[in-house]
Design an enzyme around this catalytic site. Structure first.
Site, PDB file in Angstrom:
ATOM      1  N   PRO A  85       0.808  -1.213   0.000  1.00 52.36           N
ATOM      2  CA  PRO A  85       0.000   0.000   0.000  1.00 52.36           C
ATOM      3  C   PRO A  85       0.849   1.275   0.000  1.00 52.36           C
ATOM      4  O   PRO A  85       1.675   1.482   0.884  1.00 52.36           O
ATOM      5  CB  PRO A  85      -0.802  -0.104   1.297  1.00 52.36           C
ATOM      6  CG  PRO A  85      -0.642  -1.506   1.760  1.00 52.36           C
ATOM      7  CD  PRO A  85       0.638  -1.995   1.207  1.00 52.36           C
ATOM      8  N   GLU A  86       0.646   2.096  -1.019  1.00 54.08           N
ATOM      9  CA  GLU A  86       1.220   3.432  -1.057  1.00 54.08           C
ATOM     10  C   GLU A  86       0.049   4.406  -0.886  1.00 54.08           C
ATOM     11  O   GLU A  86      -1.066   3.979  -0.577  1.00 54.08           O
ATOM     12  CB  GLU A  86       1.973   3.650  -2.373  1.00 54.08           C
ATOM     13  CG  GLU A  86       3.035   2.573  -2.606  1.00 54.08           C
ATOM     14  CD  GLU A  86       3.794   2.719  -3.914  1.00 54.08           C
ATOM     15  OE1 GLU A  86       3.976   3.854  -4.381  1.00 54.08           O
ATOM     16  OE2 GLU A  86       4.212   1.700  -4.472  1.00 54.08           O
TER      17      GLU A  86
END
Length: 273
Positions: free
Chosen positions: A2-3
């Site tokens: 997850p960014e």
DNA sequence: CGCCCATCCTGAGCGC
DNA sequence: TGCGCTCAGGATGGGC
């Protein structure tokens, strides 16, 4: 992994699912997920608080509770799931927030890399993790001047600079590669070698790529899914990440993969100067 | 101060 | 089939 766009999607899902619900009890099944305060204080303080809203800063999720803010980082594979208590907890469930609705908000993390902190509401911006964060990658917050200052003296490769959360918050390994491809900049270029027009292009690419990925609900490469369990849609727009030995869609040359700053890095050796 | 590097973790993929 | 090895990587803290 997850960014910013994936965390934004998780945040939106959590707001719909848990806003207004009260936490009655907390179970911590893997203590290293909790960074601070102590496990006992973490559990005691959270019990009884209401989840007022979920927000985001960089890649951090921020659960605004009655008195405190729960700062949560998903790192590589962290996920939140809302389940009824009768659904068995899997072996990757490490923290459980029991809710007054009879449901449980569960934190799952195969790699156990994720971290949580709890801090008083009036002090959350002073948490060490928050103090280090640079501007959000938006047109309003990310100033050219800031980027110029951050890059002008450094010998580090530009890829490492993009991953540096003090320069810009929220960019991770996938979007760093996509941003540099979009800006036609070679990932190994030294920060200080970038000309003003290249820094302007880079800024535009940061904002454009991140915005579009947010719009598509993030990228699902390995295991990412949002709080509803649905996958992102940006993976079909990727130009270089995971495209080693495939043809560049701009020039038909072969995408290469190298290591930059200890990270797998994909780029087109012809387009990216 | 700036920057590099090990650390935390597990599962997938690969070669033999 | 199964073993052992390598790889994936965000933030942090130690060390030079």
């Amino acid at each position: 992994m997850p960014e910013l766009p994936e965390v934004e999607s998780v945040k939106n899902g959590l707001n719909k699912l848990i806003s207004g619900k009260a936490i009655t009890n907390v179970d911590v099944l893997w203590i290293n997920i909790i960074k601070d305060p102590s496990i006992s204080e973490f559990k005691e303080r959270i019990a009884g608080q209401v989840i007022e809203a979920v927000k985001r800063r960089g890649k951090f999720l921020l659960f605004f509770l009655t008195d405190d803010v729960l700062i949560s980082h998903l790192r590589m594979e962290g996920k939140y799931r809302l389940e009824n208590t009768d659904v068995p907890r899997t072996k990757h469930t490490h923290v459980v927030f029991e809710l007054d609705s009879g449901e449980e908000l569960r934190y799952l993390d195969v790699r156990k890399f994720g971290k949580m902190s709890l801090i008083a509401k009036e002090k959350w911006t002073q948490h060490p993790s928050m103090l280090k964060l640079g501007p959000e990658p938006t047109n309003e917050e990310l100033k050219i001047k800031h980027l110029v200052n951050a890059l002008k003296k450094t010998e580090r490769p530009i890829k490492a600079c993009l991953l540096d959360q003090t320069i810009v918050a929220g960019v991770g390994n996938i979007y760093a590669d996509e941003i540099l491809y979009d800006a036609c900049i070679h990932p190994e270029r030294k920060g200080k070698s970038l000309q003003l027009d290249e820094i302007k292009d880079l800024r535009n690419s940061i904002i454009t790529i991140i915005n579009k990925a947010v719009d598509k609900g993030g990228t699902t490469i390995r295991t990412y899914s949002n709080a509803f369990g649905t996958e992102g849609g940006y993976q079909t727009y990727l130009s270089v990440y995971g495209k080693k030995d495939e043809k560049c869609s701009r020039c038909q040359h072969t995408i290469k993969k190298i290591k930059v700053a200890q990270r797998g890095t994909h780029y087109c050796p012809y387009c990216q100067k």
